[in-house]
Design a protein around this motif. Sequence first.
Motif, PDB file in Angstrom:
ATOM      1  N   PRO A 258       6.811 102.206  -7.571  1.00  0.00           N
ATOM      2  CA  PRO A 258       6.507 102.841  -6.296  1.00  0.00           C
ATOM      3  C   PRO A 258       7.692 103.611  -5.739  1.00  0.00           C
ATOM      4  O   PRO A 258       8.840 103.255  -5.989  1.00  0.00           O
ATOM      5  CB  PRO A 258       6.149 101.658  -5.394  1.00  0.00           C
ATOM      6  CG  PRO A 258       6.842 100.490  -5.987  1.00  0.00           C
ATOM      7  CD  PRO A 258       6.873 100.734  -7.472  1.00  0.00           C
TER       8      PRO A 258
ATOM      9  N   LYS B 148       6.350  93.617  -1.501  1.00  0.00           N
ATOM     10  CA  LYS B 148       7.754  94.034  -1.605  1.00  0.00           C
ATOM     11  C   LYS B 148       7.918  95.518  -1.292  1.00  0.00           C
ATOM     12  O   LYS B 148       9.016  96.004  -1.059  1.00  0.00           O
ATOM     13  CB  LYS B 148       8.274  93.775  -3.032  1.00  0.00           C
ATOM     14  CG  LYS B 148       9.081  92.510  -3.185  1.00  0.00           C
ATOM     15  CD  LYS B 148       9.478  92.273  -4.641  1.00  0.00           C
ATOM     16  CE  LYS B 148      10.521  93.257  -5.148  1.00  0.00           C
ATOM     17  NZ  LYS B 148      10.904  92.943  -6.558  1.00  0.00           N
TER      18      LYS B 148
ATOM     19  N   GLU C  24       4.139  91.947  -6.001  1.00  0.00           N
ATOM     20  CA  GLU C  24       4.231  93.156  -6.827  1.00  0.00           C
ATOM     21  C   GLU C  24       2.868  93.768  -7.115  1.00  0.00           C
ATOM     22  O   GLU C  24       2.770  94.680  -7.934  1.00  0.00           O
ATOM     23  CB  GLU C  24       4.929  92.833  -8.156  1.00  0.00           C
ATOM     24  CG  GLU C  24       6.316  92.226  -8.011  1.00  0.00           C
ATOM     25  CD  GLU C  24       7.385  93.227  -7.555  1.00  0.00           C
ATOM     26  OE1 GLU C  24       7.029  94.348  -7.134  1.00  0.00           O
ATOM     27  OE2 GLU C  24       8.573  92.877  -7.608  1.00  0.00           O
TER      28      GLU C  24
ATOM     29  N   LYS D 127      16.313  85.974  -7.666  1.00  0.00           N
ATOM     30  CA  LYS D 127      16.873  87.301  -7.947  1.00  0.00           C
ATOM     31  C   LYS D 127      18.398  87.265  -8.051  1.00  0.00           C
ATOM     32  O   LYS D 127      19.066  88.291  -7.822  1.00  0.00           O
ATOM     33  CB  LYS D 127      16.437  88.327  -6.880  1.00  0.00           C
ATOM     34  CG  LYS D 127      14.923  88.354  -6.617  1.00  0.00           C
ATOM     35  CD  LYS D 127      14.537  89.391  -5.575  1.00  0.00           C
ATOM     36  CE  LYS D 127      13.217  89.088  -4.891  1.00  0.00           C
ATOM     37  NZ  LYS D 127      12.047  89.113  -5.737  1.00  0.00           N
TER      38      LYS D 127
ATOM     39  N   ALA E 100       9.283  90.445 -13.044  1.00  0.00           N
ATOM     40  CA  ALA E 100       8.090  91.277 -12.852  1.00  0.00           C
ATOM     41  C   ALA E 100       8.409  92.723 -13.213  1.00  0.00           C
ATOM     42  O   ALA E 100       7.830  93.283 -14.135  1.00  0.00           O
ATOM     43  CB  ALA E 100       7.583  91.182 -11.418  1.00  0.00           C
ATOM     44  N   LYS E 101       9.369  93.336 -12.530  1.00  0.00           N
ATOM     45  CA  LYS E 101       9.544  94.755 -12.660  1.00  0.00           C
ATOM     46  C   LYS E 101      10.634  95.120 -13.673  1.00  0.00           C
ATOM     47  O   LYS E 101      11.583  94.368 -13.888  1.00  0.00           O
ATOM     48  CB  LYS E 101       9.850  95.357 -11.296  1.00  0.00           C
ATOM     49  CG  LYS E 101       8.661  95.263 -10.309  1.00  0.00           C
ATOM     50  CD  LYS E 101       7.442  96.049 -10.785  1.00  0.00           C
ATOM     51  CE  LYS E 101       6.284  96.048  -9.807  1.00  0.00           C
ATOM     52  NZ  LYS E 101       6.352  96.981  -8.727  1.00  0.00           N
TER      53      LYS E 101
ATOM     54  N   GLU F 226      14.123  94.927 -12.384  1.00  0.00           N
ATOM     55  CA  GLU F 226      14.665  93.565 -12.333  1.00  0.00           C
ATOM     56  C   GLU F 226      15.219  93.169 -13.705  1.00  0.00           C
ATOM     57  O   GLU F 226      16.296  92.575 -13.805  1.00  0.00           O
ATOM     58  CB  GLU F 226      13.580  92.566 -11.925  1.00  0.00           C
ATOM     59  CG  GLU F 226      13.085  92.722 -10.502  1.00  0.00           C
ATOM     60  CD  GLU F 226      11.964  91.751 -10.153  1.00  0.00           C
ATOM     61  OE1 GLU F 226      11.892  91.347  -8.989  1.00  0.00           O
ATOM     62  OE2 GLU F 226      11.143  91.419 -11.033  1.00  0.00           O
TER      63      GLU F 226
ATOM     64  N   ALA G 149      19.143  91.391  -7.716  1.00  0.00           N
ATOM     65  CA  ALA G 149      17.887  92.082  -8.051  1.00  0.00           C
ATOM     66  C   ALA G 149      16.988  92.262  -6.827  1.00  0.00           C
ATOM     67  O   ALA G 149      15.788  92.470  -6.959  1.00  0.00           O
ATOM     68  CB  ALA G 149      17.142  91.346  -9.156  1.00  0.00           C
TER      69      ALA G 149
ATOM     70  N   CYS H  94      14.265  95.567  -6.122  1.00  0.00           N
ATOM     71  CA  CYS H  94      13.887  96.214  -7.392  1.00  0.00           C
ATOM     72  C   CYS H  94      12.372  96.348  -7.440  1.00  0.00           C
ATOM     73  O   CYS H  94      11.678  95.468  -7.937  1.00  0.00           O
ATOM     74  CB  CYS H  94      14.370  95.378  -8.568  1.00  0.00           C
ATOM     75  SG  CYS H  94      16.150  95.370  -8.763  1.00  0.00           S
ATOM     76  N   VAL H  95      11.857  97.451  -6.919  1.00  0.00           N
ATOM     77  CA  VAL H  95      10.402  97.591  -6.850  1.00  0.00           C
ATOM     78  C   VAL H  95       9.820  98.311  -8.055  1.00  0.00           C
ATOM     79  O   VAL H  95       8.623  98.221  -8.307  1.00  0.00           O
ATOM     80  CB  VAL H  95       9.951  98.319  -5.555  1.00  0.00           C
ATOM     81  CG1 VAL H  95      10.192  97.442  -4.341  1.00  0.00           C
ATOM     82  CG2 VAL H  95      10.611  99.674  -5.411  1.00  0.00           C
TER      83      VAL H  95
END
Lengths: 363, 363
Positions: A10, A277, A307, B45, B64-65, B68, B358, B361-362
């Motif tokens: 995003p 987030k 997320e 994180k 997740a991302k 990260e 982290a 961190c999107v």
Amino acid sequence: MPSIHDLETPAVLIDLDRLEANVVRMAARAREAGVALRPHAKTHKVPEIGWMQMRAGAVGLSLAKTSEAEVFARHGFPDLFVAYPVVSPSKADRLMALSRRVRLCVGVDSIEGAEVLAAAAVRSGQTLRVSLKVDSGFHRVGVDPKDAVSVGSRVAALKGLSLTSVFTHAGQAYHRADPKDIERDNEDEAKIVVAAALGLRQAGVPIETVSVGSTPTSRFGFAHKGVTEARPGNYVYLDRTQAGLGTCSFDECAMSILATVVSVSGSDRAVLDSGSKTLALDMLRPKPDGYGLIVGSTSRLSALSEEHGIVAVDPGDVFKVGERVRVLPNHACVVSNLHDRVYGVRGDRIETVFEVAARGCVD
Amino acid sequence: MPSIHDLETPAVLIDLDRLEANVVRMAARAREAGVALRPHAKTHKVPEIGWMQMRAGAVGLSLAKTSEAEVFARHGFPDLFVAYPVVSPSKADRLMALSRRVRLCVGVDSIEGAEVLAAAAVRSGQTLRVSLKVDSGFHRVGVDPKDAVSVGSRVAALKGLSLTSVFTHAGQAYHRADPKDIERDNEDEAKIVVAAALGLRQAGVPIETVSVGSTPTSRFGFAHKGVTEARPGNYVYLDRTQAGLGTCSFDECAMSILATVVSVSGSDRAVLDSGSKTLALDMLRPKPDGYGLIVGSTSRLSALSEEHGIVAVDPGDVFKVGERVRVLPNHACVVSNLHDRVYGVRGDRIETVFEVAARGCVD
């Protein structure tokens, strides 16, 4: 010129045409009413946007936390109002350090807090300008209007402080379904804080600044006798809540979130890479209805986990894995706080990147 | 040694005794069940806490991302699982760059997403390990169990990918009022993902890793035939929601927020300097009940605005301006994402400061 198609998602997009129009429109409204504009910078937390507001005629900025004021002072802003009750000695000392560099005013709503500020002012050998917060119906912070003169007089008597301002915020307007009620909040906001100023002046306290401020009430203008300043914040970006309240149209909202569909594992739902987030869990006001609107669609985000943004797909809408969409957030200010940078765009072109310099300033 | 009394508020405190006990307890539970532990690092994180988990026996971390994973790779973690559907070519390329430095596995739940990863793998001349997400009742992402073999077989056939893992997450456990339902989720989580693994093996796909994971279901252990790995995350800190679900006692919760009372403008309310920018708006689960508990009190936060935590003061409770309190948050993971650093404490002593590397961190 880079394009939004080059961005990872995003990503937070700021439509610069709309931002500029919003900044100019509110500045004109204040000028026409003959009040000073001191926007609350919490909405953007971006020094460059603060300077846009100053160039349009703002007299200074409002902030909530001491650390936010420190950031904006570091970026050269000469006149700051910390619109928040500061009650700890260490923060009061930080504010006194700040007041050597900028014209500063700090909110108070209790004798205990005022005594802490006064002691720090005396320690630093300075006089601190303070503003008394008066509750105009939101019932969050602020003295009861009937106590404004007694509390204000005691604050004004403290060595080290100069009480020359009163302020209020009609946050209850965010919960109104009927525009007539917001119009009444606009009147109450002015009436109550003007009465407090008059009472204090009669008691010998030389109140100069009489400050109101919220974006929903600002729709009804600032032309109240006795009001000298307005502090709306959200108006720079606007958002789905402001549209819901009737403050603006969707076409005036400057912030959107560029998101990607990452999963379509059920026919009635799609999942975006933008959860709490990215968007935060702020409910739509005045009436809850999901966590964001998909631009160009009637589908909305029905649930967020950290997320994952879960889209309740309207019949007829189709979402495909990998597709990009734009989300209109419920509440722009909180989105700013979740992102290190936002992208200033015209159409699909990225014209600038704003660092959200005052993001995460909680103390 | 500095003390928490020296901190500005709000500040996030991590009780190190509790953190260490939580890390050791989950590691022992995994070891006893004979499954590998791959904690989800989203809760903290913080690389240092990731290393505590590794020292206690974790085989690697889940994230997740993509961003990260990049942070944790930069901090030297050798074995990472991106438990999220990655569907964009640019992120897939970033993952392939990462896979030159760490042992990497990436989640998939669609052919479209798998094709994007496969193309990036071929571009980079590598083979990427992927794991098929199967929906075990949460209905967020993940393929329907009845489609696991067909989708998995197609994914496994893609050049550039190696499908050797299946995973699931019984997030529905967060909505259960009855522990018996969480116990059933624990069984379903295992049963469904083990069945998917068996089906894929029969179809010739050599599944090695069969991964489950959520902190609420982990309370009922991992001793299910066929499960090889668990990915709980929240257990390092725990929170008011986990206590409400019966996962833990309040005394095991490692995270609290040190806050200051800034206003007591009504007898039935007090206002803390900790609002949604500090605590987030996550509701208590399984049943909504305010936004955080005041430690050592029955009063709770009844509403949050960005910088204000409104305490509904219980009869008999007294809050004074300037007083400091500790707040037990509803949801620890989201608090981590709002703060640049958290303070590791024993009693009132600050023993260490963890940078939340982290955070934010999107993408």
